[in-house]
Design a protein around this motif. Structure first.
Motif, PDB file in Angstrom:
ATOM      1  N   GLU A 153       0.829  -1.203   0.000  1.00 50.67           N
ATOM      2  CA  GLU A 153       0.000   0.000   0.000  1.00 50.67           C
ATOM      3  C   GLU A 153       0.865   1.255   0.000  1.00 50.67           C
ATOM      4  O   GLU A 153       0.567   2.213  -0.721  1.00 50.67           O
ATOM      5  CB  GLU A 153      -0.919   0.006   1.214  1.00 50.67           C
ATOM      6  N   GLN A 154       1.929   1.242   0.774  1.00 45.69           N
ATOM      7  CA  GLN A 154       2.843   2.381   0.777  1.00 45.69           C
ATOM      8  C   GLN A 154       3.455   2.602  -0.603  1.00 45.69           C
ATOM      9  O   GLN A 154       3.576   3.731  -1.071  1.00 45.69           O
ATOM     10  CB  GLN A 154       3.965   2.162   1.795  1.00 45.69           C
ATOM     11  N   ARG A 155       3.837   1.522  -1.254  1.00 48.30           N
ATOM     12  CA  ARG A 155       4.457   1.643  -2.571  1.00 48.30           C
ATOM     13  C   ARG A 155       3.472   2.191  -3.591  1.00 48.30           C
ATOM     14  O   ARG A 155       3.820   3.072  -4.393  1.00 48.30           O
ATOM     15  CB  ARG A 155       5.021   0.289  -3.016  1.00 48.30           C
ATOM     16  N   ARG A 156       2.223   1.701  -3.563  1.00 53.92           N
ATOM     17  CA  ARG A 156       1.216   2.196  -4.510  1.00 53.92           C
ATOM     18  C   ARG A 156       0.956   3.682  -4.287  1.00 53.92           C
ATOM     19  O   ARG A 156       0.866   4.459  -5.248  1.00 53.92           O
ATOM     20  CB  ARG A 156      -0.088   1.406  -4.365  1.00 53.92           C
ATOM     21  N   ARG A 157       0.820   4.076  -3.047  1.00 55.26           N
ATOM     22  CA  ARG A 157       0.515   5.476  -2.750  1.00 55.26           C
ATOM     23  C   ARG A 157       1.700   6.381  -3.080  1.00 55.26           C
ATOM     24  O   ARG A 157       1.513   7.519  -3.522  1.00 55.26           O
ATOM     25  CB  ARG A 157       0.092   5.626  -1.294  1.00 55.26           C
ATOM     26  N   PHE A 158       2.906   5.892  -2.865  1.00 57.60           N
ATOM     27  CA  PHE A 158       4.089   6.681  -3.223  1.00 57.60           C
ATOM     28  C   PHE A 158       4.117   6.937  -4.735  1.00 57.60           C
ATOM     29  O   PHE A 158       4.326   8.063  -5.178  1.00 57.60           O
ATOM     30  CB  PHE A 158       5.354   5.934  -2.799  1.00 57.60           C
ATOM     31  N   VAL A 159       3.887   5.896  -5.507  1.00 57.77           N
ATOM     32  CA  VAL A 159       3.868   6.047  -6.969  1.00 57.77           C
ATOM     33  C   VAL A 159       2.767   7.004  -7.395  1.00 57.77           C
ATOM     34  O   VAL A 159       2.971   7.874  -8.258  1.00 57.77           O
ATOM     35  CB  VAL A 159       3.693   4.684  -7.652  1.00 57.77           C
ATOM     36  N   ALA A 160       1.584   6.872  -6.789  1.00 53.16           N
ATOM     37  CA  ALA A 160       0.461   7.737  -7.155  1.00 53.16           C
ATOM     38  C   ALA A 160       0.788   9.199  -6.869  1.00 53.16           C
ATOM     39  O   ALA A 160       0.526  10.082  -7.698  1.00 53.16           O
ATOM     40  CB  ALA A 160      -0.794   7.312  -6.396  1.00 53.16           C
ATOM     41  N   ALA A 161       1.362   9.481  -5.696  1.00 51.10           N
ATOM     42  CA  ALA A 161       1.674  10.861  -5.325  1.00 51.10           C
ATOM     43  C   ALA A 161       2.767  11.443  -6.208  1.00 51.10           C
ATOM     44  O   ALA A 161       2.620  12.547  -6.764  1.00 51.10           O
ATOM     45  CB  ALA A 161       2.095  10.925  -3.849  1.00 51.10           C
ATOM     46  N   ARG A 162       3.865  10.721  -6.368  1.00 51.59           N
ATOM     47  CA  ARG A 162       4.985  11.244  -7.153  1.00 51.59           C
ATOM     48  C   ARG A 162       4.642  11.298  -8.640  1.00 51.59           C
ATOM     49  O   ARG A 162       4.978  12.271  -9.329  1.00 51.59           O
ATOM     50  CB  ARG A 162       6.216  10.374  -6.931  1.00 51.59           C
ATOM     51  N   GLY A 163       3.979  10.258  -9.136  1.00 48.92           N
ATOM     52  CA  GLY A 163       3.651  10.238 -10.555  1.00 48.92           C
ATOM     53  C   GLY A 163       2.656  11.318 -10.938  1.00 48.92           C
ATOM     54  O   GLY A 163       2.833  12.024 -11.940  1.00 48.92           O
ATOM     55  N   ALA A 164       1.596  11.466 -10.142  1.00 46.06           N
ATOM     56  CA  ALA A 164       0.609  12.502 -10.433  1.00 46.06           C
ATOM     57  C   ALA A 164       1.233  13.892 -10.353  1.00 46.06           C
ATOM     58  O   ALA A 164       0.925  14.773 -11.170  1.00 46.06           O
ATOM     59  CB  ALA A 164      -0.565  12.389  -9.466  1.00 46.06           C
ATOM     60  N   SER A 165       2.125  14.095  -9.390  1.00 42.24           N
ATOM     61  CA  SER A 165       2.797  15.394  -9.274  1.00 42.24           C
ATOM     62  C   SER A 165       3.622  15.693 -10.513  1.00 42.24           C
ATOM     63  O   SER A 165       3.645  16.827 -11.010  1.00 42.24           O
ATOM     64  CB  SER A 165       3.697  15.408  -8.034  1.00 42.24           C
TER      65      SER A 165
END
Length: 232
Positions: free
Chosen positions: A45-57
């Motif tokens: 879950e941490q990995r998915r959310r990290f990708v979502a935050a950094r990628g969307a940014s």
């Protein structure tokens, strides 16, 4: 997107629990060091959310600059604050994520910091405030605690954190910043430990969270809130 002026701050809310296909697409935009950091996170879950935050940014910032997200590169300040290489003077940003949401603050030619926090049940807010916060804020946290309002502590905390991020400093330098007041306030450190001043505003977020944004200086700015969605 058009260029931003220092008189406006855009706040993008990113919902981090997005479909797997969207996360995979965003992962392709990350730099090698971001992928390495992500791989070291212990939970899926941490990995998915990290990708979502950094990628969307990256997608959002790339649109402001007219660049593909994967071509953006960062440089960092003394205490690790990220900046867009070759564009730090014209486009400033700050990213924060907690729980299932992230906030990205973007403005032009003015240092900015944003912080969002989710309340953690069982956290000893009064004890923490008694140790680190100024006397007036200790009293406010105690009153909020008696009334079962954890948002009282979070509001003060996110204001301090937003200022620290705008200054590109360490958190310990900002714990004693006086940030009690209304929803918009001018903040400076009377001790001079954290040089500079910031105009701080609370940011609307879902229940259970608190968020604030700080822009360098005392000049007013308009706040524009938007939600980012995959393929939007």
């Amino acid at each position: 997107m058009r260029a931003l002026s220092p008189a406006e701050v855009h706040i993008w809310t990113i919902a981090l629990d997005m479909p797997g296909g969207a996360v995979a697409a965003l992962a392709a935009a990350l730099a090698a060091e971001e992928r390495s950091h992500c791989a070291a996170l212990p939970e899926a879950e941490q990995r998915r959310r990290f990708v979502a935050a950094r990628g969307a940014s990256r997608v959002i910032l790339g649109r402001y600059l007219g660049m593909p997200p994967e071509q953006l590169s960062w440089r960092t300040g003394r205490w690790g604050k990220p900046m867009i290489a070759d564009c730090a003077d014209s486009l400033c940003f700050s990213l924060s994520h907690s729980g299932s949401i992230a906030l990205l603050a973007v403005t032009g030619g003015r240092e900015v910091g944003v912080d969002v926090e989710r309340w953690r049940p069982g956290f000893a807010a009064v004890a923490f405030a008694d140790r680190y916060f100024p006397p007036q804020e200790r009293a406010l946290v105690r009153i909020a605690e008696r009334h079962g309002e954890p948002g009282g502590f979070l509001r003060l905390w996110t204001r301090k954190e937003a200022c620290v991020k705008a200054a590109g400093a360490r958190l310990g330098q900002g714990l004693k910043l006086p940030v009690a007041g209304g929803e918009v306030l001018s903040v400076c450190d009377p001790s001079g430990r954290l040089p500079g001043s910031w105009l701080v505003r609370d940011v609307p977020v879902p229940d259970g969270y608190a968020a604030s944004v700080a822009a360098a200086g005392s000049a007013s700015y308009r706040l524009y809130s938007q939600h980012w969605r995959p393929n939007a």
